[in-house]
Design a protein around this motif. Sequence first.
Motif, short mmCIF file in Angstrom:
data_model
loop_
_atom_site.label_atom_id
_atom_site.label_comp_id
_atom_site.label_asym_id
_atom_site.label_seq_id
_atom_site.Cartn_x
_atom_site.Cartn_y
_atom_site.Cartn_z
N TYR A 164 0.83 -1.20 0.00
CA TYR A 164 0.00 0.00 0.00
C TYR A 164 0.87 1.26 0.00
CZ TYR A 164 -3.33 3.56 1.34
OH TYR A 164 -4.10 4.70 1.36
N THR A 165 2.05 1.21 0.65
CA THR A 165 2.99 2.32 0.65
C THR A 165 4.04 2.05 -0.42
OG1 THR A 165 2.69 2.66 3.01
CG2 THR A 165 4.63 3.66 2.02
N PRO A 166 3.96 2.73 -1.57
CA PRO A 166 4.93 2.46 -2.64
C PRO A 166 6.36 2.78 -2.21
CG PRO A 166 3.03 3.70 -3.46
CD PRO A 166 2.94 3.70 -1.96
N ARG A 167 7.30 2.09 -2.86
CA ARG A 167 8.72 2.30 -2.65
C ARG A 167 9.31 3.02 -3.85
NH1 ARG A 167 6.33 0.16 1.71
NH2 ARG A 167 7.63 -1.24 2.94
N VAL A 168 10.33 3.84 -3.59
CA VAL A 168 11.02 4.54 -4.66
C VAL A 168 11.65 3.52 -5.61
CG1 VAL A 168 12.98 6.04 -5.19
CG2 VAL A 168 11.43 6.61 -3.29
N ILE A 218 -4.82 9.28 -13.79
CA ILE A 218 -4.12 9.42 -12.51
C ILE A 218 -3.05 10.48 -12.64
CG2 ILE A 218 -2.70 8.27 -10.77
CD1 ILE A 218 -4.02 5.66 -11.53
N ASP A 219 -3.12 11.48 -11.79
CA ASP A 219 -2.04 12.45 -11.61
C ASP A 219 -1.29 12.01 -10.37
OD1 ASP A 219 -0.36 14.55 -11.00
OD2 ASP A 219 -1.82 16.11 -11.44
N PRO A 220 -0.07 11.44 -10.49
CA PRO A 220 0.59 10.83 -9.34
C PRO A 220 1.04 11.81 -8.27
CG PRO A 220 2.02 10.78 -11.25
CD PRO A 220 0.69 11.27 -11.74
N GLY A 221 1.02 13.12 -8.57
CA GLY A 221 1.33 14.10 -7.54
C GLY A 221 2.79 14.41 -7.35
N ASP A 222 3.68 13.81 -8.16
CA ASP A 222 5.11 14.04 -8.00
C ASP A 222 5.69 14.95 -9.08
OD1 ASP A 222 4.83 12.35 -10.14
OD2 ASP A 222 6.27 10.84 -9.46
N GLY A 223 4.81 15.64 -9.80
CA GLY A 223 5.26 16.55 -10.84
C GLY A 223 5.33 15.94 -12.21
N SER A 262 11.01 10.03 -2.65
CA SER A 262 10.07 9.76 -1.56
C SER A 262 9.19 11.00 -1.34
CB SER A 262 10.82 9.43 -0.26
OG SER A 262 11.36 10.61 0.32
N SER A 263 8.16 10.81 -0.57
CA SER A 263 7.23 11.91 -0.27
C SER A 263 7.57 12.63 1.03
CB SER A 263 5.81 11.36 -0.20
OG SER A 263 5.72 10.34 0.80
N GLN A 303 -6.35 11.30 -3.36
CA GLN A 303 -5.76 10.28 -2.48
C GLN A 303 -4.43 10.80 -1.95
OE1 GLN A 303 -6.64 6.70 -2.25
NE2 GLN A 303 -5.03 6.41 -0.75
N ARG A 304 -4.23 10.74 -0.65
CA ARG A 304 -2.93 11.05 -0.05
C ARG A 304 -2.13 9.76 0.02
NH1 ARG A 304 -2.49 15.54 2.71
NH2 ARG A 304 -0.34 15.36 2.00
N LEU A 305 -0.92 9.80 -0.54
CA LEU A 305 -0.16 8.57 -0.71
C LEU A 305 1.28 8.75 -0.23
CD1 LEU A 305 -0.27 5.69 -1.88
CD2 LEU A 305 0.51 6.65 -4.06
N PRO A 306 1.72 8.02 0.82
CA PRO A 306 3.11 8.08 1.24
C PRO A 306 3.98 7.21 0.35
CG PRO A 306 1.89 6.61 2.68
CD PRO A 306 0.89 7.19 1.71
N VAL A 307 5.15 7.68 0.01
CA VAL A 307 6.13 6.92 -0.76
C VAL A 307 7.44 6.91 0.03
CG1 VAL A 307 7.44 6.78 -2.93
CG2 VAL A 307 5.04 7.52 -2.96
N GLN A 308 7.99 5.72 0.24
CA GLN A 308 9.17 5.58 1.09
C GLN A 308 10.44 5.36 0.27
OE1 GLN A 308 8.53 2.54 4.03
NE2 GLN A 308 6.81 3.61 4.99
N GLU A 309 11.54 5.86 0.81
CA GLU A 309 12.85 5.71 0.20
C GLU A 309 13.46 4.39 0.65
OE1 GLU A 309 15.39 7.08 -2.49
OE2 GLU A 309 14.26 8.69 -1.56
#
Length: 315
Positions: A164-168, A218-223, A262-263, A303-309
């Motif tokens: 559920y928490t995507p990884r870089v 989907i606009d992934p929100g990371d630019g 990461s976010s 959707q608020r989505l955390p992405v981890q390094e």
Amino acid sequence: MHNRVGRTLLALGAVLALLTAVPASTASADTIQTGNKVCSMYVNSVGFGAYCSSGMAYTGGEPPPTWRERLRGRPFVPCRDFEIPKGIRLPQAPDGKTWVMRITIADYTLDSYNGGPEAHLERAYVAVNDQERAQCPFPDYMSQFWWPFKSTYPAPALQIMPTYTPRVNIPAYFTLTPDSSMAVKSDTGTYTPEEMTSGYFDQTHNLTMRGMVVELTIDPGDGTPPFKCPAGVTPVDDPDGYDQSKDPNDQVNPCKHIYKKSSASQPDGMYTVKLTITWEVSYWIGRATGWQPIGKANVTAVQRLPVQEVQAIGG
């Protein structure tokens, strides 16, 4: 373990998603004859529905009574006022008036069980005061000539795989839960093939309507630019469309995105993912015609989505 690739994406969102149905104009099908009634249908960014004249479906046996016989000497009132369906944008009503959706049965004959071959429904959005509203009274006996229903889109529910928490630098795959795509809900948690493709069904009538998501943007929100995903029916026994036996880079699901950062620097440590869900609504009146599309409408969600390094799948 799911080894079949889901046919992807039915509806969207998650516990943290905010559904923001943007008002839109109504799309409607041509008036149709179904059973012993005529129906006018609509679809917008909130939901879909139908307004039908006459009554229960004629399934054979003794001929049904004519409209005149059903009236038993009482006057026929051909119009009825309904609330404006949610999602319809209208200007402020004049002082002392309110907006109504006025449905009128036109070109009917009382000496027929279904209003005759020329009967059809006319729909208008009109601002009325009390006197104008009284032009379309609705006595109890007229209820037998009308059958309205409506359905809103279900709350969105997004799934992200493999975690559920995507990884870089690890592909994040987006799919949707079956329950968030169907107006028909199962008490047992399982669905028949018919329920998987039906949005509304009443056994006393000959009309079925369904709403299905046919495209997801989907606009992934990371630019990075938004991307589109095709949509279809996800099998109930393969709800996430992800094959756990394969590497994340070897999945067939085309609805994916790779986050390069990461976010952690984002507000609340999460990317804001913007979604546009395109619903297509269709109706069914028999196998001879199959599903007939009425129109499409877009619904947006956030959707608020955390992405981890983290360079691993676990966790």
